[in-house]
Design an enzyme around this catalytic site. Structure first.
Site, PDB file in Angstrom:
ATOM      1  N   LYS A  58     -44.338 -18.999  37.475  1.00  0.00           N
ATOM      2  CA  LYS A  58     -43.816 -18.767  36.129  1.00  0.00           C
ATOM      3  C   LYS A  58     -43.650 -20.071  35.395  1.00  0.00           C
ATOM      4  CE  LYS A  58     -39.291 -17.794  35.750  1.00  0.00           C
ATOM      5  NZ  LYS A  58     -37.943 -17.400  36.127  1.00  0.00           N
ATOM      6  N   LYS A  88     -41.903 -22.619  39.949  1.00  0.00           N
ATOM      7  CA  LYS A  88     -41.148 -22.401  38.742  1.00  0.00           C
ATOM      8  C   LYS A  88     -41.160 -23.713  37.989  1.00  0.00           C
ATOM      9  CE  LYS A  88     -36.858 -20.601  37.148  1.00  0.00           C
ATOM     10  NZ  LYS A  88     -35.598 -20.052  37.618  1.00  0.00           N
TER      11      LYS A  88
HETATM   12  C1  PBG Z   1     -32.980 -18.709  36.789  1.00  0.00           C
HETATM   13  C2  PBG Z   1     -34.056 -17.904  36.186  1.00  0.00           C
HETATM   14  C3  PBG Z   1     -34.641 -18.194  34.961  1.00  0.00           C
HETATM   15  C4  PBG Z   1     -35.578 -17.219  34.721  1.00  0.00           C
HETATM   16  C5  PBG Z   1     -35.570 -16.327  35.816  1.00  0.00           C
HETATM   17  N1  PBG Z   1     -34.620 -16.793  36.747  1.00  0.00           N
HETATM   18  C6  PBG Z   1     -34.346 -19.237  33.947  1.00  0.00           C
HETATM   19  C7  PBG Z   1     -34.041 -20.615  34.258  1.00  0.00           C
HETATM   20  O1  PBG Z   1     -34.550 -21.227  35.186  1.00  0.00           O
HETATM   21  O2  PBG Z   1     -33.234 -21.148  33.489  1.00  0.00           O
HETATM   22  C8  PBG Z   1     -36.404 -17.177  33.490  1.00  0.00           C
HETATM   23  C9  PBG Z   1     -37.117 -15.941  33.200  1.00  0.00           C
HETATM   24  C10 PBG Z   1     -37.526 -15.779  31.790  1.00  0.00           C
HETATM   25  O3  PBG Z   1     -37.525 -16.723  30.965  1.00  0.00           O
HETATM   26  O4  PBG Z   1     -37.887 -14.653  31.469  1.00  0.00           O
HETATM   27  N2  PBG Z   1     -32.703 -18.595  38.088  1.00  0.00           N
END
Ligand code: PBG
Length: 318
Positions: free
Chosen positions: A243, A188
């Site tokens: 992601k 991530k």
């Molecule tokens: C947080 C989380 C996030 C997303 C999925 N789970 C955002 C973040 O880290 O602030 C983002 C998904 C998206 O932007 O569609 N646990």
């Protein structure tokens, strides 16, 4: 070979079908609600009945699974994110309701504390605002167990703490949830493309000017991605995910090439909103651009794609 549809199809190397897609959905604690999210046009925060309709529509469209994100009211958010593991909380109760009616639809839950913390971080923090790895994992294990107990098929830790996959696996196994699967958000990246998601769950306001650079990955790195993936697989992840999606297809391809485990990609909120905004202005052909984009995820090595476009794309693919 490119001159006819038939010869093009004979040499096509990857395919895109509804069963490659996972729909992402936001849910709120109401029976009936369809709350617009301005920065995610077309995506709503869903009440119970609208969520059940979405689940049914996914099955009809042959979308195999739904990933759920809770929207928690301000007064439930705390320093310690206690609501994250409430067995009667929004996530367990919605999982239970969906599985009761549509047992064949795969249900994936997000394991992370950001919707529940008053400060908007994915973990517990110290007085300096630094996210505490090990203390956070204890809470994540409780959260994952509350989801598994409600019938979640797959828990998906998206918090990026070190060692949480192993601890969640151990916690699940010890509580007789050995068949609950783990989808690790292995990579991530600390991305600006999550902004509309943070509007949707209300963590943007809580987060303020703070960032997640101390635990999410540096967009400049790709070797580090291989180390992260090796750890998660070793610790017991059944699937790994990367992601955002499109800007990171090189990393996705490296991962799939190296480990050959089930590898998912997440077309995140900002990617969706960019396509929607350009399409709304008539600058691009939405259907063709979205299907092309999703196809590219498959070409790069994704086994499945989490997307806000899943249902729309599945309709287009019919
Ligand atoms: C947080 C989380 C996030 C997303 C999925 N789970 C955002 C973040 O880290 O602030 C983002 C998904 C998206 O932007 O569609 N646990």
């Amino acid at each position: 070979m490119r001159q006819f549809p038939f010869s093009r199809s004979l040499m096509r190397e990857s395919s895109l079908q509804a069963h490659d897609l996972i729909q992402a959905a936001f849910m709120i604690d109401e029976d009936d609600a369809l709350e617009q999210i301005p920065s995610l046009p077309g995506i709503c925060r869903l009440g119970l009945n609208q969520l059940l309709q979405t689940a049914e529509a996914c099955l009809e469209l042959q979308i195999p699974a739904l990933v759920l994100f809770p929207v928690v009211s301000e007064n439930e958010k705390t320093e310690g994110a206690e609501a994250a593991y409430d067995p009667d909380g929004l996530v367990p109760s919605r999982v239970y309701e969906i599985k009761k009616r549509f047992p064949e639809l795969g249900i994936i839950t997000d394991v992370a504390l950001d919707p529940y913390t008053s400060h908007g971080q994915d973990g517990l923090i110290n007085e300096k605002g630094y996210v505490l790895n090990d203390q956070t994992i204890d809470v994540l294990v409780k959260q994952a167990l509350s989801h598994a107990a409600a019938g979640a098929d797959i828990v998906a830790p998206s918090d990026m703490m070190d060692g949480r996959i192993g601890m969640i696996r151990k916690g699940l196994d010890q509580s007789h949830f050995s068949s609950t699967m783990i989808l690790a958000y292995t990579l991530k990246y600390a991305s600006a493309f999550y902004a509309p998601f943070r509007d949707a769950v209300g963590s943007a306001k809580a987060l303020g000017k703070a960032d997640k650079l101390s635990y999410q990955m540096d967009p400049a790195n790709s070797d580090e991605a291989l180390h992260e993936a090796a750890l998660d697989i070793q610790e017991g992840a059944d699937m790994i995910m990367i992601k955002p999606g499109l800007p990171y297809l090189d990393v996705l391809a490296r991962l799939k090439e190296t480990f050959k485990v089930p590898t998912l990609a997440y077309q995140v909120s900002g990617e969706y909103s960019m396509l929607k905004a350009a399409a709304d202005r008539g600058w691009i052909d939405e259907k063709r651009c979205v299907l092309e984009t999703l196809q590219c995820f498959k070409r790069a090595g994704a086994d499945a794609i989490v997307s806000y476009y899943a249902m729309e794309a599945a309709r287009w693919l019919r």
